[in-house]
Design a protein around this motif. Structure first.
Motif, PDB file in Angstrom:
ATOM      1  N   GLY A  51       0.817  -1.208   0.000  1.00 31.38           N
ATOM      2  CA  GLY A  51       0.000   0.000   0.000  1.00 31.38           C
ATOM      3  C   GLY A  51       0.850   1.256   0.000  1.00 31.38           C
ATOM      4  N   TRP A  52       0.158   2.385   0.063  1.00 30.13           N
ATOM      5  CA  TRP A  52       0.838   3.677   0.060  1.00 30.13           C
ATOM      6  C   TRP A  52       0.401   4.512   1.263  1.00 30.13           C
ATOM      7  CZ3 TRP A  52      -0.145   1.164  -4.447  1.00 30.13           C
ATOM      8  CH2 TRP A  52       0.851   1.178  -5.446  1.00 30.13           C
ATOM      9  N   THR A  87      -2.228   2.977   3.982  1.00 33.05           N
ATOM     10  CA  THR A  87      -3.604   3.309   4.356  1.00 33.05           C
ATOM     11  C   THR A  87      -4.502   3.406   3.126  1.00 33.05           C
ATOM     12  OG1 THR A  87      -4.967   4.954   5.515  1.00 33.05           O
ATOM     13  CG2 THR A  87      -3.098   5.780   4.287  1.00 33.05           C
ATOM     14  N   ILE A  88      -5.822   3.412   3.392  1.00 35.80           N
ATOM     15  CA  ILE A  88      -6.794   3.702   2.329  1.00 35.80           C
ATOM     16  C   ILE A  88      -7.492   5.033   2.610  1.00 35.80           C
ATOM     17  CG2 ILE A  88      -7.156   1.283   1.718  1.00 35.80           C
ATOM     18  CD1 ILE A  88      -9.782   1.372   3.367  1.00 35.80           C
ATOM     19  N   ASP A  89      -7.004   5.765   3.607  1.00 35.86           N
ATOM     20  CA  ASP A  89      -7.584   7.059   3.960  1.00 35.86           C
ATOM     21  C   ASP A  89      -7.235   8.107   2.912  1.00 35.86           C
ATOM     22  OD1 ASP A  89      -8.960   8.891   5.560  1.00 35.86           O
ATOM     23  OD2 ASP A  89      -7.167   9.439   6.686  1.00 35.86           O
ATOM     24  N   ASN A  90      -8.145   9.055   2.694  1.00 31.89           N
ATOM     25  CA  ASN A  90      -7.909  10.162   1.748  1.00 31.89           C
ATOM     26  C   ASN A  90      -7.495   9.675   0.357  1.00 31.89           C
ATOM     27  OD1 ASN A  90      -8.479  11.733   3.934  1.00 31.89           O
ATOM     28  ND2 ASN A  90      -6.490  12.737   4.053  1.00 31.89           N
ATOM     29  N   LYS A  91      -8.106   8.586  -0.080  1.00 33.35           N
ATOM     30  CA  LYS A  91      -7.877   7.987  -1.401  1.00 33.35           C
ATOM     31  C   LYS A  91      -6.501   7.353  -1.559  1.00 33.35           C
ATOM     32  CE  LYS A  91     -11.089  11.042  -3.882  1.00 33.35           C
ATOM     33  NZ  LYS A  91     -11.255  11.973  -5.024  1.00 33.35           N
ATOM     34  N   ALA A 126      -5.766  -7.123   3.250  1.00 35.39           N
ATOM     35  CA  ALA A 126      -6.197  -6.226   4.328  1.00 35.39           C
ATOM     36  C   ALA A 126      -7.669  -6.402   4.688  1.00 35.39           C
ATOM     37  CB  ALA A 126      -5.941  -4.771   3.916  1.00 35.39           C
ATOM     38  N   GLN A 127      -8.436  -7.059   3.847  1.00 36.55           N
ATOM     39  CA  GLN A 127      -9.876  -7.198   4.121  1.00 36.55           C
ATOM     40  C   GLN A 127     -10.119  -8.125   5.295  1.00 36.55           C
ATOM     41  OE1 GLN A 127     -12.305  -8.938   0.970  1.00 36.55           O
ATOM     42  NE2 GLN A 127     -14.057  -7.672   1.547  1.00 36.55           N
ATOM     43  N   ALA A 134     -10.088  -1.841   7.276  1.00 38.31           N
ATOM     44  CA  ALA A 134      -9.644  -0.854   8.245  1.00 38.31           C
ATOM     45  C   ALA A 134      -9.080   0.356   7.513  1.00 38.31           C
ATOM     46  CB  ALA A 134      -8.572  -1.451   9.154  1.00 38.31           C
ATOM     47  N   GLN A 135      -9.020   1.466   8.215  1.00 38.15           N
ATOM     48  CA  GLN A 135      -8.458   2.679   7.617  1.00 38.15           C
ATOM     49  C   GLN A 135      -6.975   2.497   7.299  1.00 38.15           C
ATOM     50  OE1 GLN A 135      -7.803   6.236  10.104  1.00 38.15           O
ATOM     51  NE2 GLN A 135      -9.132   7.348   8.690  1.00 38.15           N
ATOM     52  N   TYR A 136      -6.261   1.825   8.189  1.00 36.06           N
ATOM     53  CA  TYR A 136      -4.842   1.511   7.995  1.00 36.06           C
ATOM     54  C   TYR A 136      -4.653   0.006   8.076  1.00 36.06           C
ATOM     55  CZ  TYR A 136      -3.225   6.372   8.579  1.00 36.06           C
ATOM     56  OH  TYR A 136      -2.989   7.705   8.420  1.00 36.06           O
ATOM     57  N   HIS A 137      -3.623  -0.475   7.409  1.00 37.63           N
ATOM     58  CA  HIS A 137      -3.237  -1.876   7.523  1.00 37.63           C
ATOM     59  C   HIS A 137      -1.746  -1.978   7.199  1.00 37.63           C
ATOM     60  CE1 HIS A 137      -3.690  -6.216   7.499  1.00 37.63           C
ATOM     61  NE2 HIS A 137      -2.925  -6.232   6.423  1.00 37.63           N
TER      62      HIS A 137
END
Length: 354
Positions: A51-52, A87-91, A126-127, A134-137
């Motif tokens: 992820g990023w 994270t998947i927060d803020n795209k 992450a699922q 989650a917001q972070y993984h």
């Protein structure tokens, strides 16, 4: 040596030369690919888990991707790839995957496709078993481990999975093995969405912004994000559900209930606007005013009363946005017309398509 023999030798040398050039061209075709500057930076910032981050320090990644990095800077960034901030927060992660998939289509640079595969695997891993993300993984500290609809985090992931399943938006370039995995992730995600739609007095409403990952109950995140019904996030969830082909009764019922909630919870003839105010920090404020014809929804509604709530950093819900501190008034999306297009156009069109 006769003239005939000389000609024969020359022809052999020429043929050998062309063969050599052809071999070099084939090697070049395999190794010399076009590059995209932003995509190259995305490769550098991709974390080892796949992820990023959404920012490095206080600098958001959008700014970092447009920066020209020296080789020394790239080495330092790669050395930090184990940083636990994917994270998947803020795209984050979803925007990189979409960009890299497009960049691969235009450049055929295999490094970009490889990064997409790694990123998609990150999302699949992450699922949660219950279908949420989650917001972070893998960092699940504090509220980071909560199932997160806030800012459309989980919906952004589900839309990518649905694109993979449908072979759309450049994700058809992925190996075929990804499609059944994405289909399963979507199936689990929909199950989570349906289970987390809030019932009040036995009646379906909409969704909260985040949920406890174990109990699937609405949960508090940041100090000003209490467990509540969230209008903005519920729009994104509803629009995702309308992507599903041949939806079953549960999806239809979930959407019908959500539309009914949007209709009865809308705020008419008001707007939320910025004004100049020299008495305030940064010389501005944001206020709730009358405006005939305007339609809004509050960001958050109390689950029990369905009244809009506004929360400052003291975590105490207020009835009006004027009651919270100015820093929060101007720094958060407390009102928006999020559901207008959904109610007026998208949902009616979806009903006709069934």
């Amino acid at each position: 040596m006769s003239e005939r023999m000389i000609k024969t030798v020359l022809i052999c040398l020429l043929n050998a030369g062309f063969t050599c050039l052809s071999a070099r061209a084939q090697v070049a075709a395999k190794t010399d690919h076009s590059t995209d500057p932003a995509a190259e930076n995305m490769l550098v910032y991709q974390r080892s888990v796949g992820g990023w981050p959404k920012a490095v320090g206080k600098v958001i990644t959008d700014q970092l991707y447009n920066k020209v990095l020296s080789d020394a800077e790239k080495s330092l960034i790669r050395a930090d790839s184990m940083h636990n901030d994917a994270t998947i927060d803020n795209k984050a992660t979803s925007k990189e995957l979409r960009y890299l998939a497009t960049a691969y289509k235009h450049t055929q640079n295999p490094a970009y496709l490889k990064a997409v595969e790694k990123g998609v695997n990150y999302l699949l891993n992450a699922q949660y078993d219950n279908g949420g993300w989650a917001q972070y993984h893998p960092d699940h500290s504090l509220y980071r481990g909560q199932i997160t609809y806030n800012d459309n985090a989980m919906v952004n992931v589900l839309n990518i999975m649905q694109d993979i399943a449908e072979g759309k938006n450049n994700f058809d370039q992925l190996p075929a093995a990804f499609r059944p995995k994405a289909e399963n992730a979507v199936k689990k995600g929909i199950s989570c969405i349906l289970k987390t739609q809030v019932r009040v007095n036995g009646k379906l409403t909409v969704w909260a912004a985040q949920y406890d990952e174990h109990t699937l109950k609405p949960a508090k995140a940041r100090a000003f994000e209490l467990a509540s019904l969230s209008a903005m996030e519920s729009v994104g969830i509803a629009e995702f559900l309308m992507r599903i082909k041949n939806p079953g009764a549960e999806i239809k019922d979930a959407l019908s209930a959500a539309m009914a909630w949007f209709e009865r919870s809308k705020i008419t003839d008001h707007d939320f606007v910025f004004i100049e105010d020299a008495k305030q920090p940064k010389g501005k404020d944001r206020i709730f005013i009358e405006k005939p014809g305007s339609v809004l929804w509050a960001r958050f509604y109390d689950i029990d009363t369905n009244e809009p709530i506004f929360v400052g950093r003291d975590s105490l819900p207020k009835k009006t946005v004027a009651e919270i501190e100015q820093e929060r008034r101007i720094g958060y999306a407390w009102y928006g017309n999020w559901a207008s297009n959904l109610l007026q156009k998208k949902y009616p069109a979806w009903l006709k398509s069934l």
